[in-house]
Structure formats: structure tokens, C-alpha cells
Design a protein around this motif. Structure first.
Motif, PDB file in Angstrom:
ATOM      1  N   VAL A   1      12.434   0.669  -6.690  1.00  0.00           N
ATOM      2  CA  VAL A   1      12.030   2.042  -7.010  1.00  0.00           C
ATOM      3  C   VAL A   1      11.656   2.682  -5.671  1.00  0.00           C
ATOM      4  O   VAL A   1      11.454   1.979  -4.676  1.00  0.00           O
ATOM      5  CB  VAL A   1      10.855   2.114  -8.018  1.00  0.00           C
ATOM      6  CG1 VAL A   1      11.151   1.300  -9.263  1.00  0.00           C
ATOM      7  CG2 VAL A   1       9.554   1.657  -7.382  1.00  0.00           C
TER       8      VAL A   1
ATOM      9  N   LEU B   1       8.356   9.717  -7.755  1.00  0.00           N
ATOM     10  CA  LEU B   1       8.749   8.329  -8.012  1.00  0.00           C
ATOM     11  C   LEU B   1      10.157   8.334  -8.586  1.00  0.00           C
ATOM     12  O   LEU B   1      10.396   8.950  -9.624  1.00  0.00           O
ATOM     13  CB  LEU B   1       7.775   7.685  -9.015  1.00  0.00           C
ATOM     14  CG  LEU B   1       8.143   6.277  -9.508  1.00  0.00           C
ATOM     15  CD1 LEU B   1       8.040   5.250  -8.377  1.00  0.00           C
ATOM     16  CD2 LEU B   1       7.266   5.879 -10.699  1.00  0.00           C
TER      17      LEU B   1
ATOM     18  N   THR C   1      11.709   3.522 -12.397  1.00  0.00           N
ATOM     19  CA  THR C   1      10.410   2.961 -12.807  1.00  0.00           C
ATOM     20  C   THR C   1      10.460   1.460 -13.071  1.00  0.00           C
ATOM     21  O   THR C   1       9.490   0.907 -13.596  1.00  0.00           O
ATOM     22  CB  THR C   1       9.895   3.675 -14.074  1.00  0.00           C
ATOM     23  OG1 THR C   1      10.821   3.454 -15.152  1.00  0.00           O
ATOM     24  CG2 THR C   1       9.719   5.164 -13.847  1.00  0.00           C
TER      25      THR C   1
ATOM     26  N   ALA D   1       4.409  -1.104 -13.541  1.00  0.00           N
ATOM     27  CA  ALA D   1       3.926   0.276 -13.532  1.00  0.00           C
ATOM     28  C   ALA D   1       2.631   0.453 -12.741  1.00  0.00           C
ATOM     29  O   ALA D   1       2.511   1.358 -11.909  1.00  0.00           O
ATOM     30  CB  ALA D   1       3.735   0.764 -14.967  1.00  0.00           C
TER      31      ALA D   1
ATOM     32  N   ILE E   1       8.070  12.055 -11.844  1.00  0.00           N
ATOM     33  CA  ILE E   1       8.785  10.809 -12.159  1.00  0.00           C
ATOM     34  C   ILE E   1      10.228  11.205 -12.447  1.00  0.00           C
ATOM     35  O   ILE E   1      10.487  12.079 -13.290  1.00  0.00           O
ATOM     36  CB  ILE E   1       8.177  10.102 -13.386  1.00  0.00           C
ATOM     37  CG1 ILE E   1       6.680   9.837 -13.180  1.00  0.00           C
ATOM     38  CG2 ILE E   1       8.926   8.814 -13.686  1.00  0.00           C
ATOM     39  CD1 ILE E   1       5.945   9.430 -14.460  1.00  0.00           C
TER      40      ILE E   1
ATOM     41  N   LEU F   1       8.780   3.608 -17.527  1.00  0.00           N
ATOM     42  CA  LEU F   1       8.501   5.049 -17.639  1.00  0.00           C
ATOM     43  C   LEU F   1       7.216   5.347 -18.420  1.00  0.00           C
ATOM     44  O   LEU F   1       6.327   6.047 -17.926  1.00  0.00           O
ATOM     45  CB  LEU F   1       9.701   5.747 -18.307  1.00  0.00           C
ATOM     46  CG  LEU F   1       9.476   7.193 -18.718  1.00  0.00           C
ATOM     47  CD1 LEU F   1       9.199   8.080 -17.511  1.00  0.00           C
ATOM     48  CD2 LEU F   1      10.679   7.717 -19.509  1.00  0.00           C
TER      49      LEU F   1
ATOM     50  N   VAL G   1       4.036   4.082 -16.612  1.00  0.00           N
ATOM     51  CA  VAL G   1       3.658   4.880 -15.436  1.00  0.00           C
ATOM     52  C   VAL G   1       3.099   6.219 -15.887  1.00  0.00           C
ATOM     53  O   VAL G   1       2.064   6.686 -15.382  1.00  0.00           O
ATOM     54  CB  VAL G   1       4.867   5.112 -14.496  1.00  0.00           C
ATOM     55  CG1 VAL G   1       4.491   6.083 -13.377  1.00  0.00           C
ATOM     56  CG2 VAL G   1       5.356   3.805 -13.898  1.00  0.00           C
TER      57      VAL G   1
END
Ligand SMILES: [Zn+2]
Length: 249
Positions: free
Chosen positions: A21, A32, A35, A41, A58, A71, A74
Motif C-alpha cells: 500500500v 492512502l 488497503t 489496517a 483512501i 478498507l 481503516v
């Protein structure tokens, strides 16, 4: 987890030795990109903190589970962060695995998950996410996108290319790391997308799996040539792949 900085704006985080990532530094914080998996995370959020800025956005290259898996986790840590992703692949995260009538009707491959975080914005060709320009690169998945940092020519190519097990266009079988090939939906589109990325003349290429390449253009050329020959071989069945290519790629 391994941490590497490249240039002024890019931090690469590598999980389990093979899933990358990226934290892209912007004036207001980090974007970011991808993920990894749910278990990664908290570490992504901590790394952003250690580098002194929060995660503001994100962004996903595509919906495959090894890119979207973290996802929701995070986003739970940073609910104020804006989640954005390619419009076409966003459907897959809702569980809609249908193909459109104007798409090749090839079998979808790779791992897929349903995520509950909803995109605040759906991305199309030419859109911007901070300093990143969105480039649609279908093939690995129908809605795969890559991102070009317009400040320094760094290309985040997702799974449009791989460098683990050797530099390759998505869909070229690499025995030391075949997962990207196994997960590729349409090799012809993947090759077209690889050529599109090469034409951008990137200064760096960061990928989902494998090391970052500086001055990647010659490597991209070789990988594109191999992918083109393999595709020709598959479709015509009479163009042999040379021994040299087999040994070097
Ligand atoms: Zn993938």
C-alpha cells in the motif's frame, strides 16, 4: 511490515512480503492508496501518524480482496477520511458481479469481498485525487485504475504491472509469483492499458506486488513486448515464444 520512502511524496508499506500500500503525501495529509488486508489496517494508520500527518483520503486501484480487504477497518480508524475509488470496480464491493453488455464477457478472476464503506466520489479517466491523476487501466479487473503523481511522474500502477517474480504486464504468467496473472480478467485489455501507462513516460513505477522501479520505462517496454508475444501466441497458436524471453522474464 516493511517501510520504504521514494522521493518526496511516496511511502511504500509492504505487508507479508508481497502486498503493497502507499501513503502519498499531500499538504493536508496522506492519501492512502490500497488497503491490503483487514489485519494491516491499524498499522497503516499508525505509520501515517509516525510520518506526522493524518490519512485524509483512501483510494483503491481496484476491488480485489488484497487491495480492498482493509478498507472498512481503516475507515473505522479514520472515519473523516474521504473514500474514493474507480466507478466501475465500486460495484463489485457491493456484491454486484455483473458485467456490462459492452464489456468482454470473460470470467471474473481473483478474490472479491463486499465492503460496507461507500465511496464519497466515483472516479473516471482524468479525475484528480489531490496530486494524483486518474488513468483508467482495465484488464486486470474491469474498472482497474492507475494514478500518476503529476508533481514528479511517479506512477502507481496497482496490478496493471507486477514486479514480484519479475517485471510483467498483468496476465503474463510468472512462475515465482503467479497470483496477479491468475487474478487477471482480460489479457488483451491489460496489454492495452500497459501501453497506455508506458506512454505516460513515468519516472517511477510503484505496483501492488513487488518492488518499486525507478526509471521503469525500459523494463515496461520489455514486459509489454513479452505480453504482446504471448497474446499473439495464444490467439494465433503459431508464434513461438523465444528461449531468451522465457529465461529473462
Ligand atoms: Zn488484483
Amino acid at each position: 511490515m516493511r517501510v520504504q520512502q521514494h522521493g518526496n511524496h511516496l511511502i511504500q508499506l509492504t505487508y507479508y512480503g508481497f502486498v503493497n500500500v502507499y501513503l502519498v503525501r499531500e499538504e493536508d495529509g496522506f492519501t492512502l492508496v490500497d488497503t491490503a488486508l483487514k489485519s494491516c489496517a491499524s498499522s497503516m494508520v499508525q505509520m501515517a501518524q509516525q510520518f506526522g500527518q493524518p490519512i485524509r483520503r483512501i483510494l483503491l486501484t481496484h476491488a480485489h480482496a488484497d487491495h480492498s480487504g482493509g478498507l472498512d477497518a481503516v475507515h473505522a480508524f479514520v472515519p473523516e477520511a474521504e473514500f474514493v475509488m474507480p466507478a466501475r470496480d465500486a460495484r463489485f464491493l457491493t456484491g454486484d458481479m455483473s458485467l456490462d453488455a459492452d464489456e468482454p464477457q470473460d470470467k471474473l478472476r481473483g478474490g472479491w469481498v463486499i465492503r460496507k464503506t461507500l465511496p464519497a466520489r466515483l472516479l473516471h479517466e482524468g479525475d484528480r485525487v489531490g496530486s494524483l491523476e486518474v488513468i483508467t487501466t482495465p484488464g486486470h479487473s474491469p474498472g482497474h485504475c492507475s494514478f500518476l503523481d503529476t508533481r514528479d511522474g511517479t506512477l502507481i500502477a496497482g496490478d496493471a504491472f507486477q514486479t514480484m517474480g519479475g517485471v510483467a504486464v498483468s496476465g503474463t504468467f510468472k512462475p515465482l509469483f503467479p497470483l496477479v496473472c491468475y487474478a487477471t480478467w482480460h489479457k488483451g485489455l491489460a496489454l492495452s492499458s500497459a501501453r497506455k501507462l508506458r506512454a505516460l513516460e513515468p519516472e517511477r513505477m510503484a505496483v501492488g506486488h513487488g518492488r518499486l522501479l525507478t526509471e521503469p520505462r525500459a523494463s515496461m517496454d520489455r514486459a509489454i513486448a513479452v505480453a504482446a508475444r504471448h497474446l499473439e501466441h495464444q490467439t494465433k497458436k503459431h508464434v513461438p515464444v523465444s528461449r531468451t524471453e522465457r529465461e529473462f522474464f
